[in-house]
Design a protein around this motif. Structure first.
Motif, short mmCIF file in Angstrom:
data_model
loop_
_atom_site.label_atom_id
_atom_site.label_comp_id
_atom_site.label_asym_id
_atom_site.label_seq_id
_atom_site.Cartn_x
_atom_site.Cartn_y
_atom_site.Cartn_z
N TYR A 105 10.93 -81.58 -15.83
CA TYR A 105 9.97 -81.04 -14.87
C TYR A 105 9.38 -79.73 -15.37
CZ TYR A 105 8.22 -78.43 -10.92
OH TYR A 105 7.43 -77.67 -10.11
N LEU A 106 10.25 -78.81 -15.82
CA LEU A 106 9.77 -77.52 -16.30
C LEU A 106 8.86 -77.67 -17.52
CD1 LEU A 106 13.01 -75.40 -15.89
CD2 LEU A 106 10.96 -75.31 -14.48
N PHE A 107 9.18 -78.62 -18.40
CA PHE A 107 8.34 -78.86 -19.57
C PHE A 107 6.97 -79.36 -19.14
CE2 PHE A 107 6.71 -81.67 -22.89
CZ PHE A 107 6.60 -80.75 -23.93
N ARG A 108 6.93 -80.29 -18.19
CA ARG A 108 5.64 -80.81 -17.70
C ARG A 108 4.82 -79.71 -17.05
NH1 ARG A 108 6.83 -84.41 -13.74
NH2 ARG A 108 9.06 -84.29 -14.05
N GLN A 109 5.49 -78.82 -16.31
CA GLN A 109 4.78 -77.69 -15.69
C GLN A 109 4.18 -76.79 -16.76
OE1 GLN A 109 4.49 -78.94 -12.57
NE2 GLN A 109 4.76 -76.89 -11.76
N LEU A 110 4.96 -76.50 -17.79
CA LEU A 110 4.51 -75.63 -18.87
C LEU A 110 3.31 -76.23 -19.60
CD1 LEU A 110 5.03 -73.12 -20.68
CD2 LEU A 110 6.48 -74.59 -22.07
N VAL A 111 3.40 -77.51 -19.93
CA VAL A 111 2.32 -78.18 -20.67
C VAL A 111 1.03 -78.22 -19.86
CG1 VAL A 111 1.60 -80.42 -21.61
CG2 VAL A 111 3.87 -79.53 -22.12
N SER A 112 1.16 -78.42 -18.55
CA SER A 112 -0.04 -78.52 -17.71
C SER A 112 -0.59 -77.16 -17.30
CB SER A 112 0.27 -79.35 -16.46
OG SER A 112 1.20 -78.66 -15.65
N GLY A 113 0.11 -76.07 -17.64
CA GLY A 113 -0.37 -74.74 -17.31
C GLY A 113 -0.06 -74.31 -15.89
N ARG A 114 0.77 -75.05 -15.19
CA ARG A 114 1.14 -74.69 -13.83
C ARG A 114 2.39 -73.81 -13.86
NH1 ARG A 114 0.36 -80.76 -12.05
NH2 ARG A 114 2.24 -80.85 -13.27
N PRO A 115 2.64 -73.07 -12.78
CA PRO A 115 3.83 -72.21 -12.75
C PRO A 115 5.10 -73.07 -12.75
CG PRO A 115 2.77 -72.24 -10.60
CD PRO A 115 1.85 -72.98 -11.54
N ALA A 116 6.17 -72.48 -13.26
CA ALA A 116 7.44 -73.21 -13.31
C ALA A 116 7.97 -73.51 -11.92
CB ALA A 116 8.46 -72.41 -14.11
N TRP A 119 5.28 -78.61 -2.67
CA TRP A 119 5.98 -79.10 -1.48
C TRP A 119 5.79 -78.18 -0.30
CZ3 TRP A 119 10.15 -76.30 0.54
CH2 TRP A 119 10.65 -75.29 -0.28
N GLU A 120 5.52 -76.88 -0.54
CA GLU A 120 5.28 -75.96 0.56
C GLU A 120 3.91 -76.21 1.20
OE1 GLU A 120 5.78 -72.15 -1.27
OE2 GLU A 120 7.95 -72.21 -1.03
N ARG A 121 2.97 -76.75 0.43
CA ARG A 121 1.63 -77.04 0.96
C ARG A 121 1.59 -78.35 1.72
NH1 ARG A 121 -0.84 -77.13 -4.21
NH2 ARG A 121 0.32 -75.51 -5.23
N LEU A 134 14.93 -82.49 -7.12
CA LEU A 134 14.71 -81.12 -6.67
C LEU A 134 14.89 -80.11 -7.80
CD1 LEU A 134 16.62 -81.09 -3.26
CD2 LEU A 134 14.20 -81.51 -3.68
N THR A 135 14.07 -79.08 -7.76
CA THR A 135 14.24 -77.95 -8.67
C THR A 135 15.41 -77.12 -8.15
OG1 THR A 135 12.78 -76.48 -7.43
CG2 THR A 135 11.75 -77.89 -9.13
N PRO A 136 15.94 -76.20 -8.94
CA PRO A 136 17.04 -75.36 -8.44
C PRO A 136 16.69 -74.59 -7.16
CG PRO A 136 16.91 -75.19 -10.82
CD PRO A 136 15.70 -75.98 -10.38
N THR A 137 15.48 -74.08 -7.05
CA THR A 137 15.09 -73.36 -5.84
C THR A 137 15.01 -74.29 -4.65
OG1 THR A 137 13.87 -71.74 -7.15
CG2 THR A 137 13.29 -71.90 -4.81
N GLU A 138 14.45 -75.48 -4.85
CA GLU A 138 14.37 -76.45 -3.76
C GLU A 138 15.77 -76.88 -3.34
OE1 GLU A 138 10.12 -78.63 -4.74
OE2 GLU A 138 11.94 -79.34 -5.73
N LEU A 139 16.66 -77.05 -4.29
CA LEU A 139 18.04 -77.43 -3.97
C LEU A 139 18.71 -76.33 -3.14
CD1 LEU A 139 20.07 -79.68 -4.31
CD2 LEU A 139 20.80 -78.61 -6.45
N PHE A 140 18.45 -75.08 -3.47
CA PHE A 140 18.98 -73.97 -2.68
C PHE A 140 18.50 -74.06 -1.24
CE2 PHE A 140 18.30 -69.74 -0.89
CZ PHE A 140 19.59 -69.23 -0.93
N HIS A 141 17.19 -74.27 -1.04
CA HIS A 141 16.63 -74.39 0.31
C HIS A 141 17.18 -75.62 1.03
CE1 HIS A 141 13.97 -70.98 0.17
NE2 HIS A 141 13.49 -71.39 -1.00
N TYR A 142 17.41 -76.69 0.28
CA TYR A 142 17.98 -77.91 0.86
C TYR A 142 19.38 -77.62 1.41
CZ TYR A 142 19.78 -82.65 1.25
OH TYR A 142 20.35 -83.81 1.73
#
Length: 126
Positions: free
Chosen positions: A37-48, A53-55, A81-89
């Protein structure tokens, strides 16, 4: 290295610290799905951090306790889930469990007190 032989491959844990192939720091603890997931975010130029999901509506942190929160938690794919999402979960699941425990204690209290107020044989109610 001898001619015709391949370089020796070390498992990531056997590499010396600082080696580019060594899994140091947080990468060592990340699942392959999170790394992908993080690699795909990096390649696409989006934040890590995944903010999409918040939107999509009420976040788990803002979802009131009740049936809808329970449904959302039950339908969540934890592996995605990302680590932050897992925390919120986890925090949302704790809130839901606390809320449900409050319901249970309230019901037990009513059950116990209802027996004390109920008429008993041989006892006249005033």
């Amino acid at each position: 290295m001898q001619s015709g032989s391949l370089p020796r491959r070390y498992p990531p844990d056997d590499l010396p610290p600082g080696d580019p192939g060594a899994a140091d720091g947080p990468l060592k603890a990340m699942s392959p799905g999170v790394v992908d997931y993080l690699f795909r975010q990096l390649v696409s130029g989006r934040p890590a951090e995944d903010v999409a999901w918040e939107r999509e509506g009420v976040s788990l942190a803002a979802q009131p306790e009740g049936a809808e929160l329970a449904r959302r938690l039950a339908e969540t794919d934890l592996d995605a889930l990302t680590p932050t999402e897992l925390f919120h979960y986890v925090r949302a699941a704790q809130r839901l469990a606390s809320w449900a425990e409050g319901l249970r204690q309230s019901a037990v209290g009513r059950y116990c007190h209802a027996g004390a107020d109920a008429p008993r044989p041989g006892r006249r109610r005033i």
